[in-house]
Design a protein around this motif. Sequence first.
Motif, PDB file in Angstrom:
ATOM      1  N   LEU A 172       0.862  -1.189  -0.047  1.00 34.03           N
ATOM      2  CA  LEU A 172      -0.003  -0.030   0.010  1.00 34.03           C
ATOM      3  C   LEU A 172       1.041   1.004   0.025  1.00 34.03           C
ATOM      4  O   LEU A 172       1.913   1.204   0.506  1.00 34.03           O
ATOM      5  CB  LEU A 172      -0.930   0.008   1.058  1.00 34.03           C
ATOM      6  CG  LEU A 172      -2.033  -1.011   1.250  1.00 34.03           C
ATOM      7  CD1 LEU A 172      -2.525  -0.883   2.478  1.00 34.03           C
ATOM      8  CD2 LEU A 172      -3.058  -0.780   0.125  1.00 34.03           C
ATOM      9  N   MET A 173       0.555   2.194  -0.765  1.00 36.02           N
ATOM     10  CA  MET A 173       1.191   3.607  -0.698  1.00 36.02           C
ATOM     11  C   MET A 173       0.204   4.779  -1.091  1.00 36.02           C
ATOM     12  O   MET A 173      -1.181   4.453  -1.154  1.00 36.02           O
ATOM     13  CB  MET A 173       2.207   3.633  -1.613  1.00 36.02           C
ATOM     14  CG  MET A 173       1.739   3.334  -3.101  1.00 36.02           C
ATOM     15  SD  MET A 173       3.093   3.733  -4.529  1.00 36.02           S
ATOM     16  CE  MET A 173       3.360   5.443  -4.217  1.00 36.02           C
ATOM     17  N   LYS A 174       0.536   5.682  -0.872  1.00 29.00           N
ATOM     18  CA  LYS A 174      -0.436   6.995  -1.240  1.00 29.00           C
ATOM     19  C   LYS A 174       0.068   7.577  -2.503  1.00 29.00           C
ATOM     20  O   LYS A 174       1.375   7.931  -2.762  1.00 29.00           O
ATOM     21  CB  LYS A 174      -0.034   8.032   0.064  1.00 29.00           C
ATOM     22  CG  LYS A 174      -0.909   9.387  -0.066  1.00 29.00           C
ATOM     23  CD  LYS A 174      -0.829  10.109   1.018  1.00 29.00           C
ATOM     24  CE  LYS A 174      -1.330   9.542   2.439  1.00 29.00           C
ATOM     25  NZ  LYS A 174      -1.372  10.624   3.308  1.00 29.00           N
ATOM     26  N   SER A 175      -0.760   7.861  -3.291  1.00 27.31           N
ATOM     27  CA  SER A 175      -0.620   8.549  -4.450  1.00 27.31           C
ATOM     28  C   SER A 175      -0.319   9.853  -4.338  1.00 27.31           C
ATOM     29  O   SER A 175      -0.304  10.493  -3.333  1.00 27.31           O
ATOM     30  CB  SER A 175      -1.612   8.129  -5.621  1.00 27.31           C
ATOM     31  OG  SER A 175      -2.947   9.012  -5.120  1.00 27.31           O
ATOM     32  N   ARG A 180      -5.150   6.388  -1.215  1.00 24.61           N
ATOM     33  CA  ARG A 180      -4.501   5.002  -0.763  1.00 24.61           C
ATOM     34  C   ARG A 180      -4.703   4.194  -2.083  1.00 24.61           C
ATOM     35  O   ARG A 180      -5.812   3.929  -2.751  1.00 24.61           O
ATOM     36  CB  ARG A 180      -5.112   4.382   0.206  1.00 24.61           C
ATOM     37  CG  ARG A 180      -4.771   5.151   1.428  1.00 24.61           C
ATOM     38  CD  ARG A 180      -3.369   5.133   2.019  1.00 24.61           C
ATOM     39  NE  ARG A 180      -2.959   6.155   3.079  1.00 24.61           N
ATOM     40  CZ  ARG A 180      -1.859   6.158   3.555  1.00 24.61           C
ATOM     41  NH1 ARG A 180      -0.986   5.465   2.915  1.00 24.61           N
ATOM     42  NH2 ARG A 180      -1.486   7.278   4.575  1.00 24.61           N
ATOM     43  N   VAL A 181      -3.621   3.585  -2.697  1.00 19.10           N
ATOM     44  CA  VAL A 181      -3.353   2.682  -3.643  1.00 19.10           C
ATOM     45  C   VAL A 181      -2.607   1.536  -3.437  1.00 19.10           C
ATOM     46  O   VAL A 181      -1.795   1.449  -2.633  1.00 19.10           O
ATOM     47  CB  VAL A 181      -3.056   3.452  -4.889  1.00 19.10           C
ATOM     48  CG1 VAL A 181      -3.813   4.706  -5.449  1.00 19.10           C
ATOM     49  CG2 VAL A 181      -1.542   4.154  -4.663  1.00 19.10           C
ATOM     50  N   GLY A 182      -2.894   0.548  -4.220  1.00 18.04           N
ATOM     51  CA  GLY A 182      -2.019  -0.591  -4.006  1.00 18.04           C
ATOM     52  C   GLY A 182      -1.103  -1.019  -5.136  1.00 18.04           C
ATOM     53  O   GLY A 182      -1.272  -0.355  -6.675  1.00 18.04           O
ATOM     54  N   LEU A 183      -0.058  -1.559  -4.891  1.00 18.35           N
ATOM     55  CA  LEU A 183       0.784  -2.180  -5.992  1.00 18.35           C
ATOM     56  C   LEU A 183       1.447  -3.338  -5.585  1.00 18.35           C
ATOM     57  O   LEU A 183       1.197  -3.922  -4.596  1.00 18.35           O
ATOM     58  CB  LEU A 183       1.954  -1.035  -6.178  1.00 18.35           C
ATOM     59  CG  LEU A 183       2.638  -0.340  -5.141  1.00 18.35           C
ATOM     60  CD1 LEU A 183       3.866  -1.196  -4.565  1.00 18.35           C
ATOM     61  CD2 LEU A 183       3.250   0.828  -5.406  1.00 18.35           C
ATOM     62  N   HIS A 184       2.294  -3.983  -6.601  1.00 22.57           N
ATOM     63  CA  HIS A 184       2.925  -5.404  -6.055  1.00 22.57           C
ATOM     64  C   HIS A 184       4.385  -5.042  -6.433  1.00 22.57           C
ATOM     65  O   HIS A 184       4.963  -4.272  -7.106  1.00 22.57           O
ATOM     66  CB  HIS A 184       2.340  -6.354  -7.135  1.00 22.57           C
ATOM     67  CG  HIS A 184       1.154  -7.145  -6.493  1.00 22.57           C
ATOM     68  ND1 HIS A 184       1.222  -8.367  -6.187  1.00 22.57           N
ATOM     69  CD2 HIS A 184      -0.057  -6.661  -6.345  1.00 22.57           C
ATOM     70  CE1 HIS A 184       0.084  -8.687  -5.790  1.00 22.57           C
ATOM     71  NE2 HIS A 184      -0.730  -7.651  -5.648  1.00 22.57           N
ATOM     72  N   SER A 302      -6.571   0.405  -7.409  1.00 29.78           N
ATOM     73  CA  SER A 302      -7.125   1.679  -6.640  1.00 29.78           C
ATOM     74  C   SER A 302      -8.601   1.354  -6.713  1.00 29.78           C
ATOM     75  O   SER A 302      -9.520   0.219  -6.696  1.00 29.78           O
ATOM     76  CB  SER A 302      -7.123   2.905  -7.896  1.00 29.78           C
ATOM     77  OG  SER A 302      -7.671   2.627  -8.825  1.00 29.78           O
ATOM     78  N   LYS A 303      -9.209   2.184  -5.886  1.00 31.55           N
ATOM     79  CA  LYS A 303     -10.747   2.316  -5.311  1.00 31.55           C
ATOM     80  C   LYS A 303     -11.337   2.259  -6.653  1.00 31.55           C
ATOM     81  O   LYS A 303     -11.452   3.060  -7.373  1.00 31.55           O
ATOM     82  CB  LYS A 303     -11.337   3.271  -4.348  1.00 31.55           C
ATOM     83  CG  LYS A 303     -10.336   3.250  -3.003  1.00 31.55           C
ATOM     84  CD  LYS A 303     -11.341   2.532  -2.130  1.00 31.55           C
ATOM     85  CE  LYS A 303     -10.662   2.591  -0.809  1.00 31.55           C
ATOM     86  NZ  LYS A 303     -11.163   3.528   0.261  1.00 31.55           N
ATOM     87  N   GLN A 304     -12.549   1.270  -6.742  1.00 35.54           N
ATOM     88  CA  GLN A 304     -13.312   1.345  -7.797  1.00 35.54           C
ATOM     89  C   GLN A 304     -14.703   1.431  -7.281  1.00 35.54           C
ATOM     90  O   GLN A 304     -15.407   1.273  -6.248  1.00 35.54           O
ATOM     91  CB  GLN A 304     -13.369  -0.343  -8.472  1.00 35.54           C
ATOM     92  CG  GLN A 304     -12.112  -0.561  -8.740  1.00 35.54           C
ATOM     93  CD  GLN A 304     -11.481   0.174  -9.871  1.00 35.54           C
ATOM     94  OE1 GLN A 304     -12.296   0.456 -11.089  1.00 35.54           O
ATOM     95  NE2 GLN A 304     -10.211   0.394  -9.823  1.00 35.54           N
ATOM     96  N   ASN A 305     -15.650   2.232  -8.027  1.00 38.09           N
ATOM     97  CA  ASN A 305     -17.154   2.590  -7.853  1.00 38.09           C
ATOM     98  C   ASN A 305     -18.036   1.161  -7.826  1.00 38.09           C
ATOM     99  O   ASN A 305     -19.014   1.144  -7.084  1.00 38.09           O
ATOM    100  CB  ASN A 305     -17.408   3.700  -8.604  1.00 38.09           C
ATOM    101  CG  ASN A 305     -16.958   5.086  -8.373  1.00 38.09           C
ATOM    102  OD1 ASN A 305     -16.476   5.181  -7.140  1.00 38.09           O
ATOM    103  ND2 ASN A 305     -16.776   5.875  -9.326  1.00 38.09           N
ATOM    104  N   GLN A 387      -7.070  -0.240   1.225  1.00 40.37           N
ATOM    105  CA  GLN A 387      -7.837   0.340   2.395  1.00 40.37           C
ATOM    106  C   GLN A 387      -7.507   1.481   2.699  1.00 40.37           C
ATOM    107  O   GLN A 387      -6.176   2.029   2.413  1.00 40.37           O
ATOM    108  CB  GLN A 387      -7.529  -0.619   3.540  1.00 40.37           C
ATOM    109  CG  GLN A 387      -7.870  -2.117   3.339  1.00 40.37           C
ATOM    110  CD  GLN A 387      -9.607  -2.077   2.932  1.00 40.37           C
ATOM    111  OE1 GLN A 387     -10.409  -1.251   3.692  1.00 40.37           O
ATOM    112  NE2 GLN A 387      -9.786  -3.019   2.095  1.00 40.37           N
ATOM    113  N   GLU A 388      -8.423   2.281   3.087  1.00 42.60           N
ATOM    114  CA  GLU A 388      -7.853   3.756   4.033  1.00 42.60           C
ATOM    115  C   GLU A 388      -6.815   3.409   5.225  1.00 42.60           C
ATOM    116  O   GLU A 388      -6.758   2.452   5.534  1.00 42.60           O
ATOM    117  CB  GLU A 388      -9.126   4.429   4.682  1.00 42.60           C
ATOM    118  CG  GLU A 388     -10.386   4.882   3.303  1.00 42.60           C
ATOM    119  CD  GLU A 388      -9.590   5.832   2.530  1.00 42.60           C
ATOM    120  OE1 GLU A 388      -8.649   6.341   2.866  1.00 42.60           O
ATOM    121  OE2 GLU A 388     -10.410   5.848   1.559  1.00 42.60           O
TER     122      GLU A 388
END
Length: 397
Positions: A172-175, A180-184, A302-305, A387-388
């Motif tokens: 997890l990191m902050k864009s 909050r976004v994810g990566l691998h 990333s968060k999806q609607n 996650q937040e």
Amino acid sequence: MGLDWLMELLKGTLKLFLHPVFYYCFFIAAALGVSRVKRERKNFSVRSENAYFELRQLLPLGIVIGIGISIVTIAAGITIPFATILFMAVLTILLSATTKPRLIAPVYVVGLAFFLTVVAGGEEWSVPLFRDAFLQLDEKIFPSVAALLSLLVIGEGLLILINGKKGTSPKLMKSKRGQRVGLHEVKRLWMVPVFLFIPGTALQAPFEWWPVFSIGNESYSMILVPFAVGFHQQIQGMLPKVAIQAFGKKVVALGIFLALLSVGSYWLPILAIGVVAIAIVGREVLTLRQRIKDDNSPFYFSKQNHGVMILGVLPGSPASKMALQVGELVTKVNGTLVHDEQTFYEALQRNRAHCKLEVLDVNGQVRFVQRALYEGDHHELGILFVQEEKKWGTAAV
């Protein structure tokens, strides 16, 4: 003659345990595993793979690739001066001190060792134990080191292509926009043991018992050298498996190109210097282009609607047994639309004995998966979401 060769291979294998890099690779792999687990627990309160995962990846495929490289080097009569092997061992340890696994790649370790060997060829250096290591270093050895480097680059590409995609670590990191976004991320170390011919009697000075055999008027020793192959890649703009395999193919292609060039260096030895320089620059260009492309891509995780994106799946969990995949989008849980971790959890609680998911896979196709849930199931379903920050402690549901 066949029995003599067999004995040489057996002795060379046993002498692998004399090489300090052999033990050092285990230490680095273990350190990478512990570091990864600490970071994952900080992000998600759970870890994906255990701390021994990196250790389990260290040797199996590397042995297979090492056998292939050994067959080629022995069949081609490639000989590597012991001075170069000494330089490679020292550089492996020094470059690992940077804590950047990618710098323990063949192009840097073997490439820099090549240039140090070129410099040493004009000097009368002498080191304790290995008094004869720096004798007879002339341009005839240039093509052999270049050829070995090209084979190791091909091997590195195959390791990335086949093994690099396994067990990538969610993060997890902050864009830049504060979201909050994810990566691998994958940080891996492999060991590739390769049988090498050493010209002369450099190994007999410290080890009188070391066997030496002759071919024509020349004397040679055989040693099994453990090459460390480090790799680090961070992926944010696409599926990790796709990105890593694409990068591995490019490294293999670079190695093949270098191998073709190194063949020409046997007729023009000075060309070997160009081959090694191209290897170092080419490998850096591949890494830089991959990084720039990924940095300029939108975040895949990333968060999806219209659902919740699967960032990670814990091994052995119900989610793993339901064949849920990283990058898939869960749109419904037990018939209820979900759009974040909270609604996912609430929908899951409505039926503690069974769960039915509607999933949008990475190809955009809808599929349904379901499973009975039992008391004691690992971390509920075992899915990691983006996650937040305040929810990181309960990100596995």
